[in-house]
Motif scaffolding. Structure first.
Motif, short mmCIF file in Angstrom:
data_model
loop_
_atom_site.label_atom_id
_atom_site.label_comp_id
_atom_site.label_asym_id
_atom_site.label_seq_id
_atom_site.Cartn_x
_atom_site.Cartn_y
_atom_site.Cartn_z
N UNK A 141 0.73 -1.13 0.02
CA UNK A 141 0.01 0.03 0.24
C UNK A 141 0.93 1.27 -0.21
N UNK A 142 2.07 1.08 0.72
CA UNK A 142 2.88 2.53 0.70
C UNK A 142 3.38 2.78 -0.56
N UNK A 143 3.69 1.79 -1.33
CA UNK A 143 4.21 2.00 -2.70
C UNK A 143 3.20 2.62 -3.65
N UNK A 144 1.80 2.17 -3.54
CA UNK A 144 0.70 2.83 -4.35
C UNK A 144 0.35 4.31 -4.05
N UNK A 145 0.59 4.53 -2.51
CA UNK A 145 0.41 5.86 -1.89
C UNK A 145 1.67 6.80 -2.66
N UNK A 146 2.66 6.15 -2.65
CA UNK A 146 3.70 7.01 -3.30
C UNK A 146 3.66 7.34 -4.77
N UNK A 147 2.92 6.41 -5.42
CA UNK A 147 2.70 6.66 -6.72
C UNK A 147 1.89 7.94 -6.80
N UNK A 148 0.81 7.94 -5.98
CA UNK A 148 -0.29 9.21 -6.23
C UNK A 148 0.54 10.43 -5.38
N UNK A 149 1.56 10.35 -4.71
CA UNK A 149 2.47 11.37 -3.86
C UNK A 149 3.02 12.16 -5.20
N UNK A 150 3.46 11.37 -6.30
CA UNK A 150 4.36 11.93 -7.51
C UNK A 150 3.75 12.58 -8.34
N UNK A 151 2.28 12.35 -8.33
CA UNK A 151 1.39 13.39 -9.30
C UNK A 151 0.45 14.14 -8.60
N UNK A 152 0.15 13.84 -7.50
CA UNK A 152 -0.69 14.54 -6.92
C UNK A 152 -0.54 14.63 -5.09
N UNK A 153 0.47 15.20 -4.82
CA UNK A 153 0.99 15.20 -3.57
C UNK A 153 0.06 15.71 -2.52
N UNK A 154 -0.82 17.06 -3.00
CA UNK A 154 -1.90 17.35 -2.01
C UNK A 154 -3.03 16.28 -1.64
N UNK A 155 -3.36 15.46 -2.63
CA UNK A 155 -4.11 14.51 -2.22
C UNK A 155 -3.41 13.47 -1.29
N UNK A 156 -2.36 13.01 -1.48
CA UNK A 156 -1.66 11.98 -1.03
C UNK A 156 -1.53 12.43 0.46
N UNK A 157 -1.38 13.69 0.69
CA UNK A 157 -0.98 14.09 1.96
C UNK A 157 -2.52 13.86 3.08
N UNK A 158 -3.38 14.12 2.30
CA UNK A 158 -4.70 13.82 3.07
C UNK A 158 -5.36 12.55 3.21
N UNK A 159 -4.83 11.63 2.11
CA UNK A 159 -5.29 10.19 2.14
C UNK A 159 -4.38 9.35 2.99
N UNK A 160 -4.90 8.45 3.93
CA UNK A 160 -4.04 7.61 4.49
C UNK A 160 -3.45 6.45 3.48
N UNK A 161 -2.25 5.87 3.74
CA UNK A 161 -1.64 4.83 2.70
C UNK A 161 -2.52 3.50 2.57
N UNK A 162 -3.37 3.63 3.63
CA UNK A 162 -4.29 2.12 3.75
C UNK A 162 -5.61 2.31 2.89
N UNK A 163 -6.06 3.52 2.49
CA UNK A 163 -7.16 3.91 2.11
C UNK A 163 -6.99 3.67 0.19
#
Length: 332
Positions: A141-163
């Motif tokens: 899940x953390x790796x998927x969360x990092x994928x989002x952080x690369x394209x949309x860091x603001x959304x990644x900041x507010x979403x838990x890696x488990x979500x």
């Protein structure tokens, strides 16, 4: 009750988890003849009481509470679903001559109602979703969360890696539209259809974290493990939206033999502290919030809260320090 603008008055109480919203909401609801609408994305699910910190009916002091226990855990529930239910609830409550009062900590949900966000369908790509799910299964899940952080860091900041459901949806929106979810949210109008009075509770970070840990210890004593066990025995899938809630995923790991109970509780406390931090970050970007310190001197701030509400909604409520909404000391 009226407003200066002629719009429907809407009282809102927000703040991070464990800051004291529940007890204050009862006090204010009684003082202003309000009905409470839960602004929590997880309290909609039946059978999920301890982990979502639902207030038992016996402790609701006769105040109607809405958008609680309305669907089964198998059913996905989105911000658009919440917005529809909440707007309808506001109309019904106002129709009874009561004050609509949203109380909760799910920032996007509450903000979507306060400012009338419009949710357009971006379409879907089932193959893309399946690809992201396989990626998460292989790399975590953390790796998927990092994928989002690369394209949309603001959304990644507010979403838990488990979500994962919401992370995949954010990635899907970017994949389909070339726009980030955060940019779409920022483009929403910020003019409210209501006469808003938003009270935000905050407190010293160390004190808040101590309250979070105390709350989780109490949840464990109340039977959180047994609650999660019942959900798993019902066949609720681990990737169901409901099971992504704080407490449920961590305890499910223990029940599946993936970690010890102590490790699960430690993880839950860490994740909840991080969640509170994300909540505060979200709220800090909202406008129109009157911030109140809910710490040791909170009792002294209740009079200020009354003044804020009275000024917004043109109410003339006589009050002294002996009245009920000033009684009780610190909010719990």
């Amino acid at each position: 009750m009226s407003s200066k603008s002629g719009k429907q008055p809407l009282l809102v109480l927000i703040g991070p988890t464990a800051v004291g919203k529940t007890q204050l909401s009862l006090t204010l609801a009684k003082a202003y003849d309000a009905e409470i609408i839960s602004g929590d994305s997880m309290q909609v699910y039946r059978g999920m009481d301890i982990g979502t910190a639902k207030l038992p009916i016996a402790e609701q002091q006769g105040i109607p509470h809405h958008l609680i226990d309305i669907i089964e855990p198998e059913t996905p529930y989105s911000v658009a679903d919440f917005q529809t239910g909440c707007v309808n609830g506001i109309l019904e409550i106002a129709g009874r001559g009561k004050l609509p009062f949203i109380v909760g900590g799910t920032g996007l949900y509450v903000e979507s109602v306060c400012y009338g966000f419009e949710f357009s369908e971006s379409g879907s790509d089932e193959a893309f979703r399946a690809q992201q799910e396989r990626f998460a299964e292989e790399y975590g899940a953390e790796a998927l969360h990092q994928k989002l952080a690369k394209v949309d860091p603001k959304s990644a900041e507010r979403l838990h890696p488990n979500d994962m459901r919401r992370i995949i949806r954010a990635l899907e929106i970017f994949h389909l539209t070339g726009q980030t979810l955060s940019s779409q949210l920022e483009g929403q109008k910020r003019e409210s259809p209501y006469e808003l009075c938003i009270i935000g509770l905050t407190m010293d970070r160390a004190e808040l974290y101590a309250r979070i840990e105390k709350r989780i210890d109490a949840m464990m004593e109340e039977g959180l493990v047994q609650e999660v066990q019942r959900l798993l025995e019902r066949g609720i899938a681990l990737n169901a939206v409901a099971m992504q809630g704080l407490g449920y995923k961590e305890i499910a790991m223990y029940l599946r033999g993936e970690c010890t109970l102590d490790a699960a509780v430690t993880l839950l406390k860490r994740d909840t502290r991080r969640f509170a931090k994300r909540q505060l970050s979200w709220f800090r970007h909202m406008k129109d919030i009157e911030w109140i310190d809910a710490g040791e001197n909170f009792h002294n701030n209740l009079e200020r809260i009354h003044g804020i509400i009275a000024g917004k909604f043109q109410v003339n409520l006589e009050y002294t320090s002996n009245q009920s909404f000033l009684d009780g000391g610190n909010v719990q």
